[in-house]
Design a protein around this motif. Structure first.
Motif, PDB file in Angstrom:
ATOM      1  N   ASP A 258       0.872  -1.175   0.000  1.00  0.00           N
ATOM      2  CA  ASP A 258       0.000   0.000   0.000  1.00  0.00           C
ATOM      3  C   ASP A 258       0.907   1.223   0.000  1.00  0.00           C
ATOM      4  OD1 ASP A 258       0.429   1.038   2.825  1.00  0.00           O
ATOM      5  OD2 ASP A 258      -0.378  -0.950   3.277  1.00  0.00           O
ATOM      6  N   LYS A 259       0.335   2.374  -0.292  1.00  0.00           N
ATOM      7  CA  LYS A 259       1.140   3.578  -0.467  1.00  0.00           C
ATOM      8  C   LYS A 259       1.925   3.920   0.787  1.00  0.00           C
ATOM      9  CE  LYS A 259      -0.765   7.660  -0.441  1.00  0.00           C
ATOM     10  NZ  LYS A 259      -1.542   8.869  -0.817  1.00  0.00           N
ATOM     11  N   ASP A 260       1.307   3.802   1.950  1.00  0.00           N
ATOM     12  CA  ASP A 260       1.985   4.194   3.185  1.00  0.00           C
ATOM     13  C   ASP A 260       3.158   3.263   3.490  1.00  0.00           C
ATOM     14  OD1 ASP A 260       0.270   6.320   3.503  1.00  0.00           O
ATOM     15  OD2 ASP A 260      -1.081   5.250   4.870  1.00  0.00           O
ATOM     16  N   SER A 261       2.963   1.955   3.292  1.00  0.00           N
ATOM     17  CA  SER A 261       4.068   1.029   3.554  1.00  0.00           C
ATOM     18  C   SER A 261       5.192   1.248   2.552  1.00  0.00           C
ATOM     19  CB  SER A 261       3.581  -0.414   3.512  1.00  0.00           C
ATOM     20  OG  SER A 261       3.155  -0.785   2.208  1.00  0.00           O
ATOM     21  N   ALA A 262       4.842   1.577   1.316  1.00  0.00           N
ATOM     22  CA  ALA A 262       5.870   1.857   0.318  1.00  0.00           C
ATOM     23  C   ALA A 262       6.689   3.084   0.712  1.00  0.00           C
ATOM     24  CB  ALA A 262       5.229   2.054  -1.050  1.00  0.00           C
TER      25      ALA A 262
ATOM     26  N   ALA B 244       7.091   4.332   3.677  1.00  0.00           N
ATOM     27  CA  ALA B 244       7.887   4.026   4.869  1.00  0.00           C
ATOM     28  C   ALA B 244       9.143   3.246   4.491  1.00  0.00           C
ATOM     29  CB  ALA B 244       7.040   3.244   5.872  1.00  0.00           C
ATOM     30  N   MET B 245       8.979   2.258   3.603  1.00  0.00           N
ATOM     31  CA  MET B 245      10.142   1.493   3.155  1.00  0.00           C
ATOM     32  C   MET B 245      11.125   2.402   2.431  1.00  0.00           C
ATOM     33  SD  MET B 245      11.278   0.299  -0.023  1.00  0.00           S
ATOM     34  CE  MET B 245      12.515  -0.865  -0.563  1.00  0.00           C
ATOM     35  N   MET B 246      10.617   3.286   1.576  1.00  0.00           N
ATOM     36  CA  MET B 246      11.486   4.178   0.828  1.00  0.00           C
ATOM     37  C   MET B 246      12.277   5.089   1.764  1.00  0.00           C
ATOM     38  SD  MET B 246       8.744   5.041  -2.180  1.00  0.00           S
ATOM     39  CE  MET B 246       9.594   6.485  -2.811  1.00  0.00           C
ATOM     40  N   ASP B 247      11.622   5.617   2.780  1.00  0.00           N
ATOM     41  CA  ASP B 247      12.323   6.478   3.728  1.00  0.00           C
ATOM     42  C   ASP B 247      13.399   5.696   4.475  1.00  0.00           C
ATOM     43  OD1 ASP B 247      10.756   8.617   2.965  1.00  0.00           O
ATOM     44  OD2 ASP B 247       9.353   8.413   4.643  1.00  0.00           O
TER      45      ASP B 247
END
Length: 314
Positions: A37-41, A43-46
């Protein structure tokens, strides 16, 4: 982290209405079921110092016996992805899915996605129902993509035939299928005829860099090329580092790839984050980088390939 502004050229999304199908497919291939989902993506990117991720949908759009539904499925996926990019243009890019095996529909969807949705390129599966990308039937699509100077991510999928019991297809068979379709394209002249298209091979190109000299012997089976010309065409591919930045892999990739043709990739969420982190660390700690080479892989090479990305995420 030596460069906190990575561009992730190999990052997948899973639209909400496709999550169950993707999970079931992964399990059938012997692989952990991914979720996105967008939020998990973000978070992973950060966490992994990724400034921008180019999103792509890396699975068949329909069941093998329902290819007539592929155009509508591609449009749905592409419009969903375009909305994500529109919402966060500083964090996301977009490779559009195309509804092969319907070549006419794929040409139309490529034009729509690139012209109307602002896609940064397109994604193709390494084979479509057992048909590889060097076949003549795909020539109109390659001609369209070449005319646009398009960027194409060729993503591996399961090859024809059964999986070896106990050996997950994404782990063992996918690199083989990348290699198979890349060599098929080169031997059949796709790269020689269409010199404006830029094709990315994930996972360090499968086995291509390691065995390129062996594969060049395929030119001796054709009167239209030579081993030297075939190697030249094979070096026109771009390669990403997803799940492939290992001590025995990087020297072969660096020895083969043309300057500027290696890009950072994570393969999130298809590769579990803890697995991918091992390869990110290996990429950082590789002891033989030339000056500026790692920055090129992390960001500068992607900026040259897709200039729009130079103005976002920096």
């Amino acid at each position: 982290m030596s460069d906190p502004r990575r561009i992730d050229i190999h990052h997948h999304l899973i639209p909400p209405d496709r999550g169950r199908a993707i999970a079931e497919r992964a399990v059938a291939l012997g692989w952990p079921a991914p979720a996105w989902d967008k939020d998990s993506a973000l978070a992973m990117m950060d966490h992994q110092a990724i400034a921008v991720a180019v999103l792509s949908y890396a699975a068949p759009l329909t069941a093998p016996d329902d290819t007539a539904a592929a155009p509508a499925s591609a449009r749905s996926v592409n419009e969903y992805t375009a909305e994500l990019v529109k919402d966060r243009p500083e964090r996301f890019g977009h490779f559009a899915a195309l509804p092969l095996p319907d070549v006419d529909a794929a040409v139309a969807e490529a034009a729509y996605a690139l012209d109307e949705l602002g896609a940064d390129g397109v994604i193709l599966m390494s084979n479509i129902g057992g048909h590889y990308l060097g076949e003549d039937v795909f020539e109109p699509l390659w001609a369209e993509l070449d005319a646009r100077g398009a960027v194409v991510l060729v993503h591996p999928t399961a090859p024809p035939g059964p999986m070896v019991p106990g050996l997950p297809s994404p782990l063992v068979d996918f690199p083989h299928d990348t290699t198979r379709t890349a060599l098929h394209m080169a031997v059949n002249g796709v790269l020689a005829r269409h010199r404006e298209v830029k094709v990315i091979l994930p996972h360090a190109g499968g086995f291509l860099p390691y065995a390129a000299q062996r594969f060049a012997a395929a030119a001796r089976l054709s009167p239209d090329t030579t081993p030297e010309h075939l190697l030249e065409d094979l070096r026109r591919f771009y390669f990403d580092t997803a799940f492939s930045a290992a001590p025995a892999t990087l020297p072969s990739l660096l020895a083969f790839a043309a300057p500027g043709h290696i890009l950072y990739g994570s393969d999130f969420p298809m590769i579990p984050t803890e697995w991918a982190a091992v390869h990110d660390t290996a990429l950082e700690e590789f002891p033989h980088w030339d000056p500026g080479q790692l920055h090129g892989i992390h960001r500068a090479n992607a900026e040259a390939l897709i200039p729009r990305l130079a103005s976002v995420g920096s």
